[in-house]
Design a protein around this motif. Structure first.
Motif, PDB file in Angstrom:
ATOM      1  N   PHE A 252       0.829  -1.225   0.000  1.00 36.69           N
ATOM      2  CA  PHE A 252       0.000   0.000   0.000  1.00 36.69           C
ATOM      3  C   PHE A 252       0.861   1.272   0.000  1.00 36.69           C
ATOM      4  O   PHE A 252       0.627   2.198  -0.756  1.00 36.69           O
ATOM      5  CB  PHE A 252      -0.906  -0.019   1.237  1.00 36.69           C
ATOM      6  CG  PHE A 252      -2.050   0.953   1.162  1.00 36.69           C
ATOM      7  CD1 PHE A 252      -1.979   2.182   1.813  1.00 36.69           C
ATOM      8  CD2 PHE A 252      -3.184   0.645   0.396  1.00 36.69           C
ATOM      9  CE1 PHE A 252      -3.032   3.089   1.720  1.00 36.69           C
ATOM     10  CE2 PHE A 252      -4.234   1.550   0.309  1.00 36.69           C
ATOM     11  CZ  PHE A 252      -4.154   2.765   0.966  1.00 36.69           C
TER      12      PHE A 252
ATOM     13  N   SER B 152       3.946   1.065  -3.252  1.00 37.34           N
ATOM     14  CA  SER B 152       3.470   0.363  -4.455  1.00 37.34           C
ATOM     15  C   SER B 152       4.400   0.597  -5.652  1.00 37.34           C
ATOM     16  O   SER B 152       4.573  -0.290  -6.489  1.00 37.34           O
ATOM     17  CB  SER B 152       2.032   0.787  -4.791  1.00 37.34           C
ATOM     18  OG  SER B 152       1.983   2.194  -4.929  1.00 37.34           O
TER      19      SER B 152
ATOM     20  N   LYS C  52       5.954  -2.267  -7.931  1.00 38.38           N
ATOM     21  CA  LYS C  52       5.647  -2.255  -9.375  1.00 38.38           C
ATOM     22  C   LYS C  52       6.945  -2.169 -10.202  1.00 38.38           C
ATOM     23  O   LYS C  52       7.204  -3.009 -11.059  1.00 38.38           O
ATOM     24  CB  LYS C  52       4.757  -1.046  -9.680  1.00 38.38           C
ATOM     25  CG  LYS C  52       3.856  -1.234 -10.879  1.00 38.38           C
ATOM     26  CD  LYS C  52       2.695  -0.271 -10.954  1.00 38.38           C
ATOM     27  CE  LYS C  52       3.002   1.168 -10.696  1.00 38.38           C
ATOM     28  NZ  LYS C  52       1.791   2.038 -10.696  1.00 38.38           N
TER      29      LYS C  52
ATOM     30  N   ASN D 117      -7.141  -8.508  -6.636  1.00 37.37           N
ATOM     31  CA  ASN D 117      -7.295  -8.018  -8.013  1.00 37.37           C
ATOM     32  C   ASN D 117      -6.292  -6.932  -8.401  1.00 37.37           C
ATOM     33  O   ASN D 117      -5.723  -6.968  -9.497  1.00 37.37           O
ATOM     34  CB  ASN D 117      -8.713  -7.475  -8.194  1.00 37.37           C
ATOM     35  CG  ASN D 117      -9.698  -8.639  -8.285  1.00 37.37           C
ATOM     36  OD1 ASN D 117      -9.262  -9.805  -8.367  1.00 37.37           O
ATOM     37  ND2 ASN D 117     -10.976  -8.346  -8.249  1.00 37.37           N
ATOM     38  N   ASN D 118      -6.043  -5.988  -7.486  1.00 32.94           N
ATOM     39  CA  ASN D 118      -5.150  -4.878  -7.885  1.00 32.94           C
ATOM     40  C   ASN D 118      -3.739  -5.379  -8.207  1.00 32.94           C
ATOM     41  O   ASN D 118      -3.058  -4.862  -9.084  1.00 32.94           O
ATOM     42  CB  ASN D 118      -5.109  -3.780  -6.804  1.00 32.94           C
ATOM     43  CG  ASN D 118      -4.703  -4.310  -5.442  1.00 32.94           C
ATOM     44  OD1 ASN D 118      -4.950  -5.485  -5.127  1.00 32.94           O
ATOM     45  ND2 ASN D 118      -4.055  -3.487  -4.644  1.00 32.94           N
ATOM     46  N   LEU D 119      -3.315  -6.461  -7.558  1.00 31.29           N
ATOM     47  CA  LEU D 119      -1.970  -6.981  -7.874  1.00 31.29           C
ATOM     48  C   LEU D 119      -2.021  -7.939  -9.060  1.00 31.29           C
ATOM     49  O   LEU D 119      -1.059  -8.085  -9.814  1.00 31.29           O
ATOM     50  CB  LEU D 119      -1.360  -7.643  -6.632  1.00 31.29           C
ATOM     51  CG  LEU D 119      -0.961  -6.680  -5.525  1.00 31.29           C
ATOM     52  CD1 LEU D 119      -0.284  -7.438  -4.384  1.00 31.29           C
ATOM     53  CD2 LEU D 119      -0.052  -5.561  -6.028  1.00 31.29           C
ATOM     54  N   LYS D 120      -3.189  -8.563  -9.258  1.00 29.80           N
ATOM     55  CA  LYS D 120      -3.339  -9.413 -10.456  1.00 29.80           C
ATOM     56  C   LYS D 120      -3.149  -8.541 -11.699  1.00 29.80           C
ATOM     57  O   LYS D 120      -2.513  -8.943 -12.670  1.00 29.80           O
ATOM     58  CB  LYS D 120      -4.738 -10.051 -10.491  1.00 29.80           C
ATOM     59  CG  LYS D 120      -4.897 -11.325  -9.662  1.00 29.80           C
ATOM     60  CD  LYS D 120      -6.282 -11.915  -9.887  1.00 29.80           C
ATOM     61  CE  LYS D 120      -6.616 -13.047  -8.962  1.00 29.80           C
ATOM     62  NZ  LYS D 120      -5.933 -14.319  -9.232  1.00 29.80           N
ATOM     63  N   GLU D 121      -3.690  -7.322 -11.614  1.00 31.80           N
ATOM     64  CA  GLU D 121      -3.538  -6.356 -12.718  1.00 31.80           C
ATOM     65  C   GLU D 121      -2.053  -6.149 -13.006  1.00 31.80           C
ATOM     66  O   GLU D 121      -1.585  -6.241 -14.124  1.00 31.80           O
ATOM     67  CB  GLU D 121      -4.147  -4.983 -12.311  1.00 31.80           C
ATOM     68  CG  GLU D 121      -5.624  -4.847 -12.622  1.00 31.80           C
ATOM     69  CD  GLU D 121      -5.965  -5.253 -14.046  1.00 31.80           C
ATOM     70  OE1 GLU D 121      -6.739  -6.228 -14.195  1.00 31.80           O
ATOM     71  OE2 GLU D 121      -5.430  -4.660 -14.993  1.00 31.80           O
ATOM     72  N   LEU D 122      -1.304  -5.927 -11.916  1.00 23.75           N
ATOM     73  CA  LEU D 122       0.126  -5.598 -12.061  1.00 23.75           C
ATOM     74  C   LEU D 122       0.867  -6.741 -12.752  1.00 23.75           C
ATOM     75  O   LEU D 122       1.699  -6.535 -13.625  1.00 23.75           O
ATOM     76  CB  LEU D 122       0.746  -5.352 -10.665  1.00 23.75           C
ATOM     77  CG  LEU D 122       2.281  -5.260 -10.627  1.00 23.75           C
ATOM     78  CD1 LEU D 122       2.756  -4.002 -11.356  1.00 23.75           C
ATOM     79  CD2 LEU D 122       2.795  -5.246  -9.181  1.00 23.75           C
TER      80      LEU D 122
ATOM     81  N   LYS E 170      -0.224  -8.940 -14.727  1.00 24.75           N
ATOM     82  CA  LYS E 170      -0.790  -9.393 -16.013  1.00 24.75           C
ATOM     83  C   LYS E 170       0.245  -9.282 -17.119  1.00 24.75           C
ATOM     84  O   LYS E 170       0.945  -8.287 -17.176  1.00 24.75           O
ATOM     85  CB  LYS E 170      -1.987  -8.499 -16.380  1.00 24.75           C
ATOM     86  CG  LYS E 170      -3.213  -9.339 -16.689  1.00 24.75           C
ATOM     87  CD  LYS E 170      -4.310  -8.446 -17.209  1.00 24.75           C
ATOM     88  CE  LYS E 170      -5.656  -8.972 -16.761  1.00 24.75           C
ATOM     89  NZ  LYS E 170      -6.633  -7.938 -16.544  1.00 24.75           N
TER      90      LYS E 170
END
Ligand code: SAM
Length: 278
Positions: free
Chosen positions: A190, A193, A197, A271-276, A278
């Motif tokens: 959090f 990030s 990333k 979900n927010n890390l699944k996005e990352l 991807k």
């Protein structure tokens, strides 16, 4: 008296306690505080590095997923790790050698004196090869090859900055054997990030198998704390849990936090890390 973590510019974590040691070494500001709730605490450049109360979570999750999933980890390289907790966990495994490259001998000396329960004598293990040097320089120059590289560094502050670069990760890949695996901490999901990333993207470009591992560590504030696991070949999501469970009991590993179920659970992402990834 209050001891404050000042890692995040606009957030302060205060823990009631008293200072036992405070000095600037050639590399960083070292502080040791004695606190009621977390025992003795090591700060480097104002950031909490480790506390007697919750260090086991971090050190167990930094070591056992890799050493139990890799088929035969014999040669381990640790960059940083001056408090000795990572060594304590590594030496529970039948490794042949662990080379530790730690830039600041003062951290080792302080940890032995004020945090002896963390290293628990692991600095005296005859499998240890201790090198006092910059890990980035060692990675560039060493001809040695390793099964496992553990980057137990502080956040990208001061001397640790060099351990978050593309060039450094290229070097890690060079010193890893064909089936080698690396792990590093990448801070609070959090509050840091960008660190997560940026380093995920850098590492993913070099290592075909790259995973985020999430753990909750009370004194590393900001929700889930992240590690990145990177392998040349091993897919940690497809590893055989039965094999890992067998080794876990065969080595009779005594762990307060780690178990094979938690290893797999810690790789599941919101979900927010699944996005990352991807
Ligand atoms: N658990 C902590 C964390 O997650 O931030 C890390 C603890 S460990 C004490 C960090 C160690 O990395 C320190 O002993 C520090 O001296 C060492 N270190 C920092 N930069 C380094 C570098 N470039 N090469 C080798 N060691 C380094």
């Amino acid at each position: 008296m209050w001891c404050y973590e000042t890692l995040h510019p606009d957030i302060k974590l205060g823990i009631k306690g008293k200072s036992l040691y405070k000095k600037k070494t050639a590399h960083q500001n070292c502080q040791i505080s004695k606190t009621k709730d977390f025992g003795n605490v090591l700060f480097l450049d104002g950031a909490i590095q480790t506390t007697e109360a919750d260090e086991y979570i971090y050190h167990e999750m930094l070591v056992h997923p890799l050493l139990l999933t890799h088929p035969k980890p014999e040669n381990v390289l640790i960059i940083g790790g001056g408090d000795g907790g990572v060594l304590r966990e590594i030496f529970k495994h039948p490794v042949k050698e662990a080379i530790m490259v730690e830039i600041d001998r003062t951290v080792i000396d302080l940890s032995k004196k004020y945090l002896p329960k963390i290293s628990k004598g692991s600095f005296r293990d005859n499998r240890l090869g201790l090198i006092i040097d910059d890990g980035a320089k060692y990675i560039k120059e060493t001809p040695k090859k390793f099964d496992i590289v553990i980057i137990d560094s502080p956040d990208p502050v001061g001397p640790a900055n060099a351990l978050f670069s593309n060039q450094f990760y290229q070097g890690v890949s060079k010193v890893l054997k064909p089936n080698g695996v690396m792990i590093r901490q990448t801070g609070s999901v959090f509050l840091q990030s960008e660190v997560l990333k940026n380093n995920y993207r850098r590492i993913k470009k070099i290592f075909p198998q790259t995973f985020i591992q999430l753990v909750s560590i009370p004194t590393y504030i900001g929700g889930f704390f992240s590690f990145i696991i990177a392998a040349k070949k091993i897919n940690f999501l497809k590893a055989k849990k039965s094999k890992i469970k067998k080794k876990y009991s065969k080595f009779n590993l005594k762990t307060k936090y780690y178990n094979p179920d938690i290893q797999f659970a810690s790789l599941q992402l919101p979900n927010n890390l699944k996005e990352l990834v991807k």
